[in-house]
Design a protein around this motif. Structure first.
Motif, short mmCIF file in Angstrom:
data_model
loop_
_atom_site.label_atom_id
_atom_site.label_comp_id
_atom_site.label_asym_id
_atom_site.label_seq_id
_atom_site.Cartn_x
_atom_site.Cartn_y
_atom_site.Cartn_z
N TYR A 13 7.56 1.92 9.59
CA TYR A 13 7.40 1.37 10.94
C TYR A 13 7.42 -0.15 10.84
CZ TYR A 13 4.94 -0.07 15.21
OH TYR A 13 4.59 -0.68 16.40
N GLY A 15 6.20 -3.54 13.07
CA GLY A 15 5.57 -4.19 14.22
C GLY A 15 6.24 -5.53 14.43
N ARG A 18 4.68 -7.44 11.15
CA ARG A 18 4.36 -6.73 9.90
C ARG A 18 5.15 -5.45 9.81
NH1 ARG A 18 -1.44 -5.62 9.97
NH2 ARG A 18 -0.96 -5.34 12.18
N LEU A 20 5.50 -1.51 7.71
CA LEU A 20 4.75 -0.46 7.02
C LEU A 20 5.73 0.38 6.20
CD1 LEU A 20 1.72 0.12 7.32
CD2 LEU A 20 2.28 1.76 9.13
N LEU A 35 -0.20 3.73 1.76
CA LEU A 35 0.81 3.01 2.52
C LEU A 35 0.92 1.59 1.97
CD1 LEU A 35 -0.16 3.98 6.18
CD2 LEU A 35 1.98 4.62 5.03
N LEU A 37 1.37 -2.19 3.35
CA LEU A 37 1.41 -3.08 4.52
C LEU A 37 2.04 -4.39 4.11
CD1 LEU A 37 -0.65 -1.06 5.71
CD2 LEU A 37 -1.94 -2.99 6.58
N HIS A 79 -9.81 -0.30 3.56
CA HIS A 79 -8.72 0.59 3.10
C HIS A 79 -7.93 0.03 1.93
CE1 HIS A 79 -5.36 -1.42 5.72
NE2 HIS A 79 -6.17 -2.33 5.19
N ARG A 97 -5.17 2.73 1.45
CA ARG A 97 -5.42 4.17 1.63
C ARG A 97 -4.86 4.60 2.98
NH1 ARG A 97 -11.72 4.44 1.62
NH2 ARG A 97 -11.30 6.45 2.55
N LEU A 99 -5.07 6.50 6.22
CA LEU A 99 -6.21 7.01 6.99
C LEU A 99 -5.72 7.69 8.26
CD1 LEU A 99 -8.31 3.73 6.79
CD2 LEU A 99 -8.72 5.80 5.44
N MET A 101 -5.99 7.09 11.80
CA MET A 101 -6.38 5.90 12.55
C MET A 101 -6.95 6.27 13.92
SD MET A 101 -5.68 3.57 10.41
CE MET A 101 -5.76 2.06 11.36
N ASP A 221 -5.95 -2.05 8.63
CA ASP A 221 -5.06 -3.07 9.18
C ASP A 221 -5.36 -4.44 8.54
OD1 ASP A 221 -4.22 -4.15 12.56
OD2 ASP A 221 -2.97 -3.81 10.81
N1 LIG Z 1 -3.64 -0.41 8.22
C1 LIG Z 1 -3.43 0.72 8.22
C2 LIG Z 1 -3.16 2.13 8.22
C3 LIG Z 1 -3.82 2.96 7.28
N2 LIG Z 1 -4.65 2.43 6.32
N3 LIG Z 1 -3.59 4.29 7.29
C4 LIG Z 1 -2.75 4.83 8.19
N4 LIG Z 1 -2.10 4.09 9.10
C5 LIG Z 1 -2.29 2.75 9.14
C6 LIG Z 1 -1.56 2.00 10.18
C7 LIG Z 1 -0.59 2.53 11.01
N5 LIG Z 1 -0.13 1.54 11.83
N6 LIG Z 1 -0.80 0.43 11.52
C8 LIG Z 1 -0.58 -0.88 12.20
C9 LIG Z 1 0.45 -1.61 11.35
C10 LIG Z 1 0.01 -2.34 10.30
C11 LIG Z 1 0.95 -3.04 9.52
C12 LIG Z 1 2.29 -3.00 9.79
C13 LIG Z 1 2.71 -2.25 10.85
F1 LIG Z 1 4.01 -2.23 11.11
C14 LIG Z 1 1.80 -1.55 11.66
C15 LIG Z 1 -1.68 0.68 10.54
#
Ligand SMILES: N#Cc1c(N)ncnc1-c1cnn(Cc2cccc(F)c2)c1
Length: 297
Positions: A13, A15, A18, A20, A35, A37, A79, A97, A99, A101, A221
């Motif tokens: 994904y 944003g 940022r 993912l 994941l 980030l 996380h 980690r 999670l 959310m 996040d």
């Molecule tokens: N942090 C975290 C997280 C986690 N630890 N576990 C599962 N999902 C997320 C999660 C899902 N969307 N985002 C927002 C996001 C963050 C960074 C970049 C992006 F494009 C979008 C966070």
């Protein structure tokens, strides 16, 4: 916006600023419990993506967020797993980690501005919390106020949530804990930041819970960065009008100056930022990091 080809990771994904990714195992399967980030150097202002990017912005904000996670570790677990990340994103990515959310944007306000000020002017309250009379743009609130919103789909606006809506989404106990933690995080942030000449007017944090159901809330996040929060220079704080942004003011001033030639109301994209605005903006991110952490970027 192009996403990176990161060997060992698949893009999940993107944003505004940022991205993912999911780690992929040797068998080609996505690793289910982590994941990646990645913080880009992209800058968003006035709901437009600026060009060019701001060098080192992603790295500065990643290091700042990691520092805040550490400062807040007595308040709430987080996380973060590791900063052992691919070379292509070294310094601006975090392995975390995965999670479940919460479907609530956990926002707390220590100073009144933006949407909170608009609601206060209409109702004398914000998110159901009655506030003193006579507050103006930039007024400090008696104590941080929890002002949650929905997590709107891409392209739509987050909507304010009433306490009842938050309880319906999370349950009364989790809702109360999310409110308490979000306000405590902002209060702690301001205790530290104020000593370093920065006021954090408001912030958005995100919480998750472990998919196996064990443990409680986990802070996810990013945390207390100029992208997730309004940073104001303390020495310029003057209630009664919009406050200058610590990090985005050079961009805003140039875009609204005759020099840029941009007509924001016309609806077209902003022009390229000149080099001096890019350099000044980078310097403000580095300055905020070094003042808050006491470390050299
Ligand atoms: N942090 C975290 C997280 C986690 N630890 N576990 C599962 N999902 C997320 C999660 C899902 N969307 N985002 C927002 C996001 C963050 C960074 C970049 C992006 F494009 C979008 C966070």
């Amino acid at each position: 916006m192009s996403t990176l080809d990161l060997p060992g990771y698949s893009h999940v994904y993107s944003g505004k600023v940022r991205d993912l990714y999911a780690p992929v195992g040797a068998d080609g399967e996505v690793v289910p419990d982590q994941l990646l980030l990645v913080a880009s150097n992209r800058l968003s202002a006035y709901d437009w993506m600026m060009s060019p990017e701001i060098p080192d912005k992603g790295a500065v904000l990643t290091r700042l967020s990691l520092w805040w996670f550490d400062q807040l570790s007595d308040l709430v677990p987080n996380h973060v797993v590791s900063t052992d990340v691919p070379e292509a994103v070294a310094g601006r990515a975090v392995l975390v980690r995965k999670l479940d959310m919460l479907k609530v944007e956990a926002i707390a306000r220590a100073y009144l501005t933006g949407g909170g000020l608009e609601e206060y002017r209409e109702k004398g309250s914000v998110s159901g919390v009655v506030l003193p009379d006579g507050l103006v743009d930039g007024s400090k609130l008696p104590e941080p106020v929890f002002t949650p919103t929905t997590k709107a789909p891409v392209g739509e606006h987050d909507l304010p949530m009433s306490p009842a809506q938050v309880e319906a989404e999370l349950g009364a106990g989790v809702a109360a804990e999310v409110s308490r933690l979000t306000r405590a995080i902002l209060a702690r942030g301001n205790e530290i930041a104020a000593e370093r000449g920065i006021l954090i007017a408001d912030t958005k944090v995100e919480f998750g819970v472990s998919p196996d159901g064990t443990g409680g809330l986990v802070l996810a996040d990013e945390v207390l960065t100029p992208d997730s929060s309004r940073f104001w220079p303390a020495e310029l704080w003057e209630p009664g009008h919009p406050q200058p942004s610590y990090d985005k003011q050079f961009v805003r001033d140039w875009l609204t100056s005759s020099e840029s030639g941009w007509d924001r109301k016309a609806g077209g994209p902003p022009p390229e930022l000149p080099a001096h605005v890019v350099e000044q903006t980078r310097a403000k991110y580095v300055e905020a990091y070094e003042r808050l952490t006491g470390e050299t970027f």
